[in-house]
Write an enzyme that holds these catalytic residues in place. Structure first.
Site, PDB file in Angstrom:
ATOM      1  N   LYS A  27       0.938  -1.119   0.051  1.00 11.54           N
ATOM      2  CA  LYS A  27       0.036   0.062  -0.061  1.00 11.54           C
ATOM      3  C   LYS A  27       0.796   1.090   0.137  1.00 11.54           C
ATOM      4  O   LYS A  27       0.620   2.170  -0.920  1.00 11.54           O
ATOM      5  CB  LYS A  27      -0.920   0.013   1.140  1.00 11.54           C
ATOM      6  CG  LYS A  27      -2.077   0.959   1.186  1.00 11.54           C
ATOM      7  CD  LYS A  27      -2.798   0.638   2.362  1.00 11.54           C
ATOM      8  CE  LYS A  27      -3.751  -0.530   2.509  1.00 11.54           C
ATOM      9  NZ  LYS A  27      -4.320  -0.915   3.671  1.00 11.54           N
ATOM     10  N   ARG A  97      -3.251   3.054   8.540  1.00 15.65           N
ATOM     11  CA  ARG A  97      -3.636   2.049   7.671  1.00 15.65           C
ATOM     12  C   ARG A  97      -2.416   1.094   7.626  1.00 15.65           C
ATOM     13  O   ARG A  97      -1.587   1.415   7.432  1.00 15.65           O
ATOM     14  CB  ARG A  97      -3.940   2.392   6.225  1.00 15.65           C
ATOM     15  CG  ARG A  97      -4.668   3.789   6.051  1.00 15.65           C
ATOM     16  CD  ARG A  97      -4.846   4.211   4.718  1.00 15.65           C
ATOM     17  NE  ARG A  97      -5.241   3.304   3.886  1.00 15.65           N
ATOM     18  CZ  ARG A  97      -5.557   3.398   2.590  1.00 15.65           C
ATOM     19  NH1 ARG A  97      -4.768   4.476   1.858  1.00 15.65           N
ATOM     20  NH2 ARG A  97      -6.082   2.829   1.703  1.00 15.65           N
ATOM     21  N   GLY A 106      -8.375  -7.088   3.936  1.00 17.47           N
ATOM     22  CA  GLY A 106      -9.470  -7.081   5.097  1.00 17.47           C
ATOM     23  C   GLY A 106      -8.649  -7.936   6.307  1.00 17.47           C
ATOM     24  O   GLY A 106      -9.376  -8.219   7.446  1.00 17.47           O
ATOM     25  N   MET A 108      -6.086  -7.145   8.272  1.00 14.44           N
ATOM     26  CA  MET A 108      -5.598  -6.378   9.296  1.00 14.44           C
ATOM     27  C   MET A 108      -6.457  -5.202   9.426  1.00 14.44           C
ATOM     28  O   MET A 108      -7.283  -4.758   8.532  1.00 14.44           O
ATOM     29  CB  MET A 108      -4.228  -5.948   9.131  1.00 14.44           C
ATOM     30  CG  MET A 108      -3.346  -7.250   9.284  1.00 14.44           C
ATOM     31  SD  MET A 108      -1.637  -7.086   9.341  1.00 14.44           S
ATOM     32  CE  MET A 108      -1.326  -6.446   7.575  1.00 14.44           C
ATOM     33  N   ARG A 349      -3.379  -1.630  -6.205  1.00 15.11           N
ATOM     34  CA  ARG A 349      -2.587  -2.810  -6.390  1.00 15.11           C
ATOM     35  C   ARG A 349      -3.036  -3.715  -7.373  1.00 15.11           C
ATOM     36  O   ARG A 349      -3.962  -3.559  -7.773  1.00 15.11           O
ATOM     37  CB  ARG A 349      -2.893  -3.624  -4.977  1.00 15.11           C
ATOM     38  CG  ARG A 349      -4.250  -4.085  -4.650  1.00 15.11           C
ATOM     39  CD  ARG A 349      -4.429  -4.585  -3.274  1.00 15.11           C
ATOM     40  NE  ARG A 349      -5.955  -4.843  -3.143  1.00 15.11           N
ATOM     41  CZ  ARG A 349      -6.481  -4.799  -2.233  1.00 15.11           C
ATOM     42  NH1 ARG A 349      -5.954  -4.587  -0.939  1.00 15.11           N
ATOM     43  NH2 ARG A 349      -7.869  -4.929  -1.876  1.00 15.11           N
TER      44      ARG A 349
HETATM   45  P1  ADP Z   1      -7.761  -2.268   3.796  1.00 14.73           P
HETATM   46  O1  ADP Z   1      -6.255  -2.679   3.644  1.00 14.73           O
HETATM   47  O2  ADP Z   1      -8.738  -3.183   4.700  1.00 14.73           O
HETATM   48  O3  ADP Z   1      -8.371  -2.160   2.501  1.00 14.73           O
HETATM   49  P2  ADP Z   1      -7.450   0.360   3.954  1.00 14.73           P
HETATM   50  O4  ADP Z   1      -6.177   1.101   4.814  1.00 14.73           O
HETATM   51  O5  ADP Z   1      -7.281   0.703   2.463  1.00 14.73           O
HETATM   52  O6  ADP Z   1      -7.853  -0.878   4.574  1.00 14.73           O
HETATM   53  O7  ADP Z   1      -8.639   1.369   4.466  1.00 14.73           O
HETATM   54  C1  ADP Z   1     -10.100   0.940   4.588  1.00 14.73           C
HETATM   55  C2  ADP Z   1     -10.744   1.976   3.840  1.00 14.73           C
HETATM   56  O8  ADP Z   1     -10.784   3.297   4.387  1.00 14.73           O
HETATM   57  C3  ADP Z   1     -10.751   1.880   2.409  1.00 14.73           C
HETATM   58  O9  ADP Z   1     -11.854   2.265   1.841  1.00 14.73           O
HETATM   59  C4  ADP Z   1      -9.795   3.173   1.989  1.00 14.73           C
HETATM   60  O10 ADP Z   1     -10.246   3.805   0.977  1.00 14.73           O
HETATM   61  C5  ADP Z   1     -10.487   4.026   3.254  1.00 14.73           C
HETATM   62  N1  ADP Z   1      -9.429   5.008   3.682  1.00 14.73           N
HETATM   63  C6  ADP Z   1      -8.108   4.994   4.018  1.00 14.73           C
HETATM   64  N2  ADP Z   1      -7.412   5.943   4.426  1.00 14.73           N
HETATM   65  C7  ADP Z   1      -8.442   7.011   3.904  1.00 14.73           C
HETATM   66  C8  ADP Z   1      -8.210   8.388   4.000  1.00 14.73           C
HETATM   67  N3  ADP Z   1      -7.019   8.811   4.279  1.00 14.73           N
HETATM   68  N4  ADP Z   1      -9.317   9.395   3.653  1.00 14.73           N
HETATM   69  C9  ADP Z   1     -10.221   8.627   3.133  1.00 14.73           C
HETATM   70  N5  ADP Z   1     -10.599   7.248   3.156  1.00 14.73           N
HETATM   71  C10 ADP Z   1      -9.455   6.476   3.701  1.00 14.73           C
HETATM   72 MG    MG Z   2      -7.971  -0.882   0.846  1.00 13.35          MG
END
Ligand code: ADP
Ligand code: MG
Ligand code: MG
Length: 933
Positions: A27, A97, A106, A108, A349
């Site tokens: 990521k 994140r 999903g 972590m 990704r």
């Molecule tokens: P996962 O690895 O489970 O997909 P993410 O880190 O991508 O988790 O984040 C979960 C959700 O939160 C995703 O839909 C992502 O787009 C959203 N999200 C993450 N960071 C931000 C941010 N800075 N602003 C808005 N939405 C965010």
């Molecule tokens: Mg994500």
């Protein structure tokens, strides 16, 4: 720590890039890459995976300098975003994140809206003049932080989420249906109740200081690396525990500020079938997780163009789609958010895809010059090719089911193929019934990572809610499960254990059938049929030109063949298996087990006579009876091979297997009658032969040494068959393989017999044919003295099943009682009978190869243990310089792809001798270089 702990991505600077996945996680690396290529990414920073690794090395303690570095990073981010952390007027909010090297969807935990407390929430409400949005963000933050950091979670599978329960209660009280119907005042009340919930569950108050919040969240992400879900996921996908996860801290953008905002996920192409269509979905006025969690059913992305307020973003998204494929060279799975009509990219990704999508996308994108052929090969999961052999519905049964009106519902086709079995509603039940050998379809309202074990156990997955990017669809794609997602007409009641739709009620255990290619759900069983690939290659009931699937597969396989240097052979005992294997790409037989032929028809009587014979003359008579049978078998095999090499192993018994055991008195009586002897005699022989551990007993060439007439009969059958087939104008390449050799002299004695018989047959038939004699290396002494053995062998083949058993002192058949525990304790990483134990068994192999080739530099060496079809073992065989691998017919495509990947990953092959084109044998070469006495 000496290394840089934190990497930035933003307007003023970007330290990382797409090639730094090991350090920044997938990521983080791609956020940096997207920033670099000018896509709109909110600024942020990435704490490296090394920090996580050091955290675990030091007993869950972060490096001393992390706090200071984080403080500096936050300062930098405040400047980038033009907002201040904890500012009561215009607060900076961030997401925290996780992000490992390989994406673990999903698995972590992520926390959004961090930085909110009562004061900053008021500030946010004022700054945006949108109190509803501010309180909605705050309640979401409490929910995620309470769950992930403070551990407020449901305790049982069928409990409701505690936060959802509080929310549902409020919905009832104030009479609203969706969370979007809550007013600011409702949400403010919800915040109060969430805080109380946290206090009640944990005894601790929710932390109000943003810096404390950030610290808690970062450590929670580190900890989530070791949660059960993550561990299970890593085991399944063989991701090493040592990698650790990175943590991304990123300025928030908001999809939940109103109707000019949205959030969504999309694939640049359809990940289920590979079609070149923009594929995705979004929710208006929502935040991140809502889409994946299936809280509301999302809208497909093509609809966005028609949306009056955010329609313009659709065009922008389409451009992004092209930019991503061009820059990343593969199908991308990406997340976006639209804040007040402005598009932001949050993640990208390489998209996980089904095997069908994999071969189609590889075919299309290589032809479109968007993907390199190397990437097409490298990015596939060889094991997943099995999916292409997965059954589809039988045409007749399928049509009948439709005609009978058994179609219950249609959902989203999320995982191609057909599944039919007992419907179950919990992961536990799925595992239970699957363990009993039943086919099961797991039906859930929606799935969550807790269902993973049940999903693994099921043949098919059905959900009532959730879209193409829901957890169920995601997992199905990755595991190659048949899946229908979001069949909205279906009602599942966990408490009653029922599934209802259109007046039909199914109880747990009732039969259900789902079509993951069309999304259809039927009640009752529907018979399944062979996949297109099987119909083309095996049954030959379909023409290659009529099957697109075959054409994509074939394109990929031919590409793989260009890269691989390992030869491909198969383990086959019957002509039909040989034909199948050749259709799948085998270039010869690596192991033909002659004893399998002994069980057929009434031959077993002659085999028993041979075993029971007291006098050599009796034995010779029995062997004379067997000879024509064996010869016919070999003729069939040589004909099927049509000039390709066929490696035939001389008899390797456990002899007692040919006789009825002690618990089969009736069988013994029968044998006594057939063989004109007493039951007592049969019983006595069975005990004599039934050694306590036949693995170490009268096995392999030991039989041929003590009973040379058996070797002689087999050699005669092989060569006479060769002569017969040659007469028909079909080329033959017999390779005679002596099993379980540990001493050169053993081989010498057997080789002498084989050469003598070959000469006799050539003389008698007047036919000259090329052949070679070699040995299996399957006991440690064989490997350790390979230089001596190579003097007498024209080829080696590693029998890694026995080599593993004898190297580890572990019998495969009863290792099941402790191997799982050994894997859990990480004494061993993978089952050594599935994947070569490189450090132990592998070392013996390496010694065998090196020593063998000191004697004969171009000694042909292969592998014929079951490991020959395991991708990791195939890679190892490539690394140590084997000439070929051999595996069961249906695994040949897997081995072909694995071999190509091995060649691309390990470009400098130490010794390159390509088999087949390079057969050493000369016609009539009966002279062995060694003097066999
Ligand atoms: P996962 O690895 O489970 O997909 P993410 O880190 O991508 O988790 O984040 C979960 C959700 O939160 C995703 O839909 C992502 O787009 C959203 N999200 C993450 N960071 C931000 C941010 N800075 N602003 C808005 N939405 C965010
Ligand atoms: Mg994500
Ligand atoms: Mg063996």
């Amino acid at each position: 720590m000496a290394n840089k702990l934190i990497y930035f991505f933003g307007k003023s600077k970007t330290d990382g890039g797409g090639d730094m996945k090991a350090l920044l996680g997938g990521k983080g690396a791609n956020l940096a890459q997207m920033t670099k290529i000018g896509l709109p990414v909110p600024s942020g920073f990435t704490i490296t995976t090394e920090v996580c690794v050091s955290y675990y090395k030091n007993g869950r303690k972060a490096p001393a300098d992390l706090a200071g570095e984080m403080e500096k990073a936050v300062k930098w981010l405040e400047k980038e975003a033009g907002k201040k952390f904890g500012d009561v007027k215009n607060p900076l909010l961030v997401s925290v994140r996780s992000g490992a090297r390989d994406s673990m969807p999903g698995m972590m935990d992520t926390i959004l809206n961090l930085g909110l407390n009562d004061a900053t929430c008021e500030g946010l409400a004022a700054a945006t003049s949108n109190p509803r949005f501010a309180w909605d963000s705050y309640r979401r933050f409490l929910q995620m932080y309470g769950d992930v950091v403070m551990g407020v979670q449901k305790k049982n599978e069928n409990d409701h989420d505690p936060f959802e329960e509080v929310m549902d209660a409020l919905k009832k009280e104030v009479k609203v249906k969706d969370d979007t119907d809550f007013t600011a005042t409702h949400l403010q009340e919800l915040v109060k109740r969430f805080k109380k919930l946290i206090k009640d569950w944990t005894g601790k108050a929710f932390p109000t200081d943003p810096v404390k919040q950030l610290e808690g969240a970062v450590f929670a992400v580190f900890s989530s690396w070791m949660n059960d879900r993550a561990i299970l996921y890593r085991q399944k996908y063989r991701i090493p525990d040592e990698w650790g996860t990175a943590v991304n801290v990123q300025a928030m953008v908001f999809g939940n500020m109103g109707d000019d905002c949205a959030t969504g996920v999309a694939f640049t192409r359809d990940p289920a079938n590979g079609e070149n269509v923009f594929y995705g979905e979004y929710l208006v006025n929502a935040q991140g997780e809502d889409v994946v969690a299936g809280v509301r059913t999302p809208i497909t992305i093509s609809e966005m163009a028609k949306d009056k307020t955010i329609g313009a973003a659709h065009k922008e998204l389409n451009d992004v789609r092209k930019t991503l494929e061009k820059n990343f060279g593969d199908v991308q799975d990406f997340e976006f958010t639209i804040e007040k009509k402005k598009l932001y990219m949050l993640q990208t990704r390489n998209g996980k895809r089904t095997a069908l999508a994999y071969v189609k996308i590889a075919h299309d994108m290589v032809k479109e010059k968007l993907m390199t052929p190397e990437h097409a090969i490298k990015s596939g999961d060889p094991e997943a090719l099995n999916q292409l052999l997965q059954p589809i519905f039988d045409t007749v049964a399928y049509a009948a089911a439709a005609k009978e009106g058994r179609l219950m519902a249609v959902g989203l086709p999320a995982g191609p193929g057909a599944a039919s079995g007992s419907v179950v509603f919990t992961a536990g039940k799925a595992e239970e019934l699957a363990a009993k050998g039943q086919s099961v379809v797991l039906a859930r309202i929606e799935t969550s990572p807790e269902d993973l074990r049940g999903m693994i156990a099921s043949d098919g997955i059905l959900t009532a809610r959730g879209g193409v990017s829901s957890h169920a669809a995601l997992v199905a794609r990755q595991m190659g499960k048949v899946c229908v997602a979001g069949a909205g007409d279906i009602q599942i009641d966990y408490h009653k254990g029922t599934l209802k739709c259109k007046g039909v009620t199914l109880k747990e255990g009732d039969q259900i059938s789902i079509n993951g290619t069309t999304g259809e759900v039927f009640h009752g069983k529907i018979a399944t049929a062979d996949s297109e690939l099987k119909q083309v290659l095996v049954n030959k009931t379909m023409k290659p030109k009529d099957s697109k699937v075959f054409q994509y597969y074939d394109f990929l396989m031919k590409l793989a063949d260009k890269y691989r240097t390992l030869g491909m052979r198969t383990n086959a005992d019957q002509p039909d298996q040989v034909v199948n294997a050749i259709a799948f790409g085998a270039e010869g037989i690596g192991l033909c087990r002659t004893e399998h032929m002994f069980f057929e028809g009434d031959r077993i009587i002659a085999v028993r006579q041979m075993i029971l014979a007291k006098e050599e003359s009796d034995r010779k008579q029995a062997l004379a009876t067997l000879l024509p049978y064996q010869q016919k078998d070999f003729e069939g095999i040589f004909e099927a091979l049509n000039g390709l090499p066929g490696c035939i192993r001389l008899l390797d018994p456990p002899l007692h297997e040919f006789l009825p055991q002690h618990d089969n008195k009736k069988g013994q009586e029968e044998v006594a009658k057939q063989l004109h002897c007493s039951v007592a005699e049969v019983a006595k022989l069975v005990s004599e032969l039934h050694e306590f551990n036949p693995m170490l007993g009268f096995r392999g060439c030991r039989l041929g040494i003590l009973r040379p007439e058996i070797t002689e009969m087999q050699a005669r059958a092989i060569f006479q068959a060769a002569a017969v087939v040659l007469k028909k104008g079909i080329k033959v390449k017999p390779e005679v393989m002596v099993p379980l050799v540990g001493f050169k002299k053993e081989l010498d004695l057997q080789v002498a017999i084989v050469h003598r018989v070959a000469a006799e047959v050539m003389k008698a038939t007047g036919k000259k044919f090329a052949y070679t004699v070699g040995t299996m290396i399957e006991v440690p002494r064989g490997a350790l003295t390979a230089d001596e053995i190579a003097e007498s062998a024209e080829f080696f083949s590693f029998g890694t099943n026995d080599l593993t058993q004898t190297c580890l002192g572990m019998s495969r058949d009863d290792s099941g009682s402790f191997l799982p525990a050994y894997q859990n304790l990480e004494i061993i990483k993978a089952n050594p009978f599935a994947s070569i134990d490189r450090t132990g068994v592998g070392q013996l192999m390496k010694i065998g190869v090196d020593k063998g080739r000191t004697t004969k530099p171009d000694l042909k060496i292969g592998i014929c243990g079951e490991h020959g079809g395991d991708p990791s073992s195939v890679e190892f065989c490539h690394i140590i310089g084997l000439d070929y691998v051999s595996c069961s017919p249906f695994r040949v495509p897997i081995a072909r792809l694995a071999a190509a990947q091995a060649a691309l990953r390990n470009p400098a092959k130490p010794v390159a001798v390509k088999m087949i084109k390079d057969s050493k044998a000369k016609p009539g070469s009966t002279k062995s270089k060694t003097s066999a006495k």
